[in-house]
Design an enzyme around this catalytic site. Sequence first.
Site, short mmCIF file in Angstrom:
data_model
loop_
_atom_site.label_atom_id
_atom_site.label_comp_id
_atom_site.label_asym_id
_atom_site.label_seq_id
_atom_site.Cartn_x
_atom_site.Cartn_y
_atom_site.Cartn_z
N CYS A 88 -8.57 -10.91 -8.30
CA CYS A 88 -7.42 -10.89 -9.20
C CYS A 88 -7.39 -12.20 -9.94
CB CYS A 88 -6.12 -10.66 -8.42
SG CYS A 88 -4.64 -10.69 -9.46
N ILE A 133 -12.87 -2.30 5.50
CA ILE A 133 -12.86 -3.56 4.77
C ILE A 133 -13.40 -4.66 5.67
CG2 ILE A 133 -10.92 -2.84 3.34
CD1 ILE A 133 -9.11 -4.56 5.03
N PHE A 181 -9.73 3.68 -1.29
CA PHE A 181 -10.11 4.55 -0.18
C PHE A 181 -9.08 5.68 -0.13
CE2 PHE A 181 -11.72 0.34 0.79
CZ PHE A 181 -13.03 0.59 1.19
N TYR A 198 -12.48 -11.82 6.80
CA TYR A 198 -12.95 -13.11 6.34
C TYR A 198 -12.17 -14.23 7.01
CZ TYR A 198 -15.24 -10.43 2.66
OH TYR A 198 -16.00 -9.54 1.98
N LEU A 214 -4.18 -3.51 0.28
CA LEU A 214 -4.58 -4.55 1.22
C LEU A 214 -5.42 -5.57 0.47
CD1 LEU A 214 -5.66 -2.52 4.40
CD2 LEU A 214 -3.54 -3.78 4.07
N PHE A 224 -5.27 3.92 1.02
CA PHE A 224 -5.05 2.55 0.60
C PHE A 224 -6.15 2.10 -0.34
CE2 PHE A 224 -8.10 1.78 3.98
CZ PHE A 224 -8.79 0.65 3.56
N GLU A 273 -8.18 -1.62 -1.57
CA GLU A 273 -8.40 -3.03 -1.28
C GLU A 273 -8.56 -3.79 -2.59
OE1 GLU A 273 -11.43 -6.03 1.10
OE2 GLU A 273 -12.11 -4.06 0.45
N ILE A 274 -7.71 -4.77 -2.81
CA ILE A 274 -7.83 -5.63 -3.99
C ILE A 274 -8.86 -6.71 -3.68
CG2 ILE A 274 -6.64 -7.28 -5.45
CD1 ILE A 274 -4.13 -5.63 -5.14
N VAL A 275 -9.90 -6.76 -4.49
CA VAL A 275 -11.03 -7.66 -4.23
C VAL A 275 -10.88 -8.96 -5.01
CG1 VAL A 275 -13.54 -7.85 -4.19
CG2 VAL A 275 -12.46 -5.62 -3.88
#
Length: 830
Positions: free
Chosen positions: A562, A625, A551, A628, A594, A556, A558-560
Amino acid sequence: MASRDSNNPGVSGVSTGTASGHHQQSASMTAAGASTGAAGVASMPASGSQAAGAAGETGGRVSNVQRIQQKKAQVRAWPRDKKLEKLSMFSSCRADENCKCNGWKNPSPPTHPARPDTPQPAAPPSQPCQSCTHTLGDHVSHLDSATEDDLDKLLSIVVDVETLFICVHREEDHDTKQVYSYLFKRLRKCIVQVTPPTVEGLLGAPPFERPSIVTGVTNFVFHKFNHLQQKDFLMMSDLAKTFLHCLNHWRLATPSARRAHTTPEECSAYKVNYTRWLCFSYVPQLCDSLRHHETTVIFGRTFMRAIFHTLRKQLLDKFRSEKDKLPAEKRLLLLNQFPRFLSMFEEEVYSNSSPIWDVDYRPQPPPHLHNQAAERGSGMLRGDFDRLSLQAGEGQYASGTLSSSLKRSRPDDRNEKGDLDDSTEIVSKRIKIETEDLGEETVAEVVATITDPRQMVGPEVLFSENAARDEAAKLEERKGNIEFHIVGNSLTQKVSKQTMLWLIGLQNVFSHQLPRMPKDYITRLVFDPKHRTLALIKDNRPIGGICFRMFATQGFSEIVFCAVTSNEQVKGYGTHMMNHLKDYHVKKNTLHFLTFADEFAIGYFKKQGFSKDIQLPRSVYQGYIKDYEGATLMGCELNPKIVYTEFTAVIRRQKEIIKKLIERKQSEIRKVHPGLTCFKEGVREIPIESIPGIRDAGWKPPPGGPTGRQSRSPDHEHQDPDYVQGMLKTLLCNVKSHAAAWPFQVPVDPNEVPDYYDHIKYPMDLKTMTERLKARYYVKARLFNADMLRIFKNCRFYNHPDTEYYKCANTLEKYYIGKMKELGLLEREK
């Protein structure tokens, strides 16, 4: 965590003061020694003056904030004509200057309005208004040239206006209803005038008091606990975080509820702060078109004094009532240590001489933070509580001097922070580590002489060649065995066959390593054009990767996902892969990560510099984002001056330089001087400073004279024994009757404390001293003094500094020494 789109139906309105729940997500994420997951959103405050820092109700009930965000997402997905119809209902008629109609009204509204996610077909622009008979197009003519983003911003305000409308009609408290009504009218006016929403009036602009509450709490922890060891200091820091978090999510009591217990002046001042809290802290959590400010950032000591007693009681009651739900370690911390923390802070809140509320007060960090900073070479001491840890600093890693400074940044005072897991106000302070300035020539000479680190002085544990986790991966990359590529799908450009094969391979890696994630969900995100993946390629096939969405406008990513394949783990690939991703984002000037990490991934992300203390304000990422349940939001702030793939090599080089300097310094001071011969010539004693080489070795004369010895006052030694005995008896009676003497009255019972005498070889207590005094054992006052001080020493040796016993020992010792001085029984200090 993934896209912003939501399939959940929206809710047309919300009610304030309702405890909110978490949006449940059945899937969690696990990554190759590193995984990201899903976590719940923080709940809104509960009704009444109730602390609501804990999570809301479970069971899948969507929180108020999420409902509003879902509704906004659904409205943004409408076609343009439907958006204009919605905005026309809040726009003044522009067909005629004399027309006073303030919003288009449908002449034939549907009998049963549809849900927001299934809107009815839009009315045509020529549809007349029921009030003024002018067309719908006349009400939105000023929006003909507006972009989709402009319309979405206005629609966001519209949703907030509808939310406030419901709040006004559901609220029973008169003062609160007035504020809701004012904000409703204010936002309504902003839609008509197409201006950014702001809160104007006599309330002023935040912050309303300096220093802020978070600064005061920061100063309090450093002021009261900087003498503690690192573990104990961090425990007090955690308690401070808990307190700030609860305060940021605590709903204030209404002014009417406090009128019966306060004076008119106090009630008037409280009403002003209550109004400010609603306008700047509470309502913006529901209506994000208004700028949100944390309670702990904009209020200070006056506000704290007004609410502290009520806040303390309700927090402790809440923790006691929920103690069975807490983990054992948290239960011990909150039920045993938190009351003591609040009591000590209460003294500072209501004391007029407390230094923590001084704007110019600069607390001294504890020694372990200095030590950690010195080991890192440079660092940044974060003074806010979500951040009592050292982060990578801005120091030059190849500077020509070994003198350095640790810098704590000070952003603009009005920079917003989120809840405790977001930022809080940072106290400005520069801390210098005093070292010798060696100059560039000396450092260059040392660098030129460095060969094999194993031949240098110093413990190899500190400077092991295999200390860096990514060393093996870097070596493989230099040999060409592995490669790193940023890949992604595209709808506007042709995607190469190689890229598509790699994406398919990455989808397989994530699916195998994240078995709890739905495969269709992984596939959708990996092939989503908005997402990119850093692919780790070996033998022309992906063996790992990090999927992320950037974004750029928000600053920033966002790591979805890994993950690294199981047979390629424990080789340092995960660390090196993350370092490549950091360097890529530094080049793109996106300096924040994030991610939602589940319990299996938190350890990995901590090693990569991630923390639960989010540096970004919540308003920056909220709505971009997903939240969860079952995972923890973690963030990482990048330093643009660091090349992360070379970071460990630079640190090692610095350590090698320091080791060589130590070696050179030791060679200089290892000079052997001849033995002293003056004593053979009849000299009985010589000054210590005259010994050859002692000053070169770093010896300094002690304070108080050349010898540093204290003179002994022999007056009481030659006094009448019966007189001394009488004074000691009086003193012992005073000590035994002191309020802090209860732990020391009798010997420790080995049945109650089985291991006490394993640690304490020479026990002592007041009962034993009484028996010795009766037996006239204390022929000299110094014998009495030695036994008394042994009681306090034994107590501090066996007990933890935070225990009541330890505190009693300090209190009683202070009282005893004062009495000894009064009676002239203590040796005079120089």
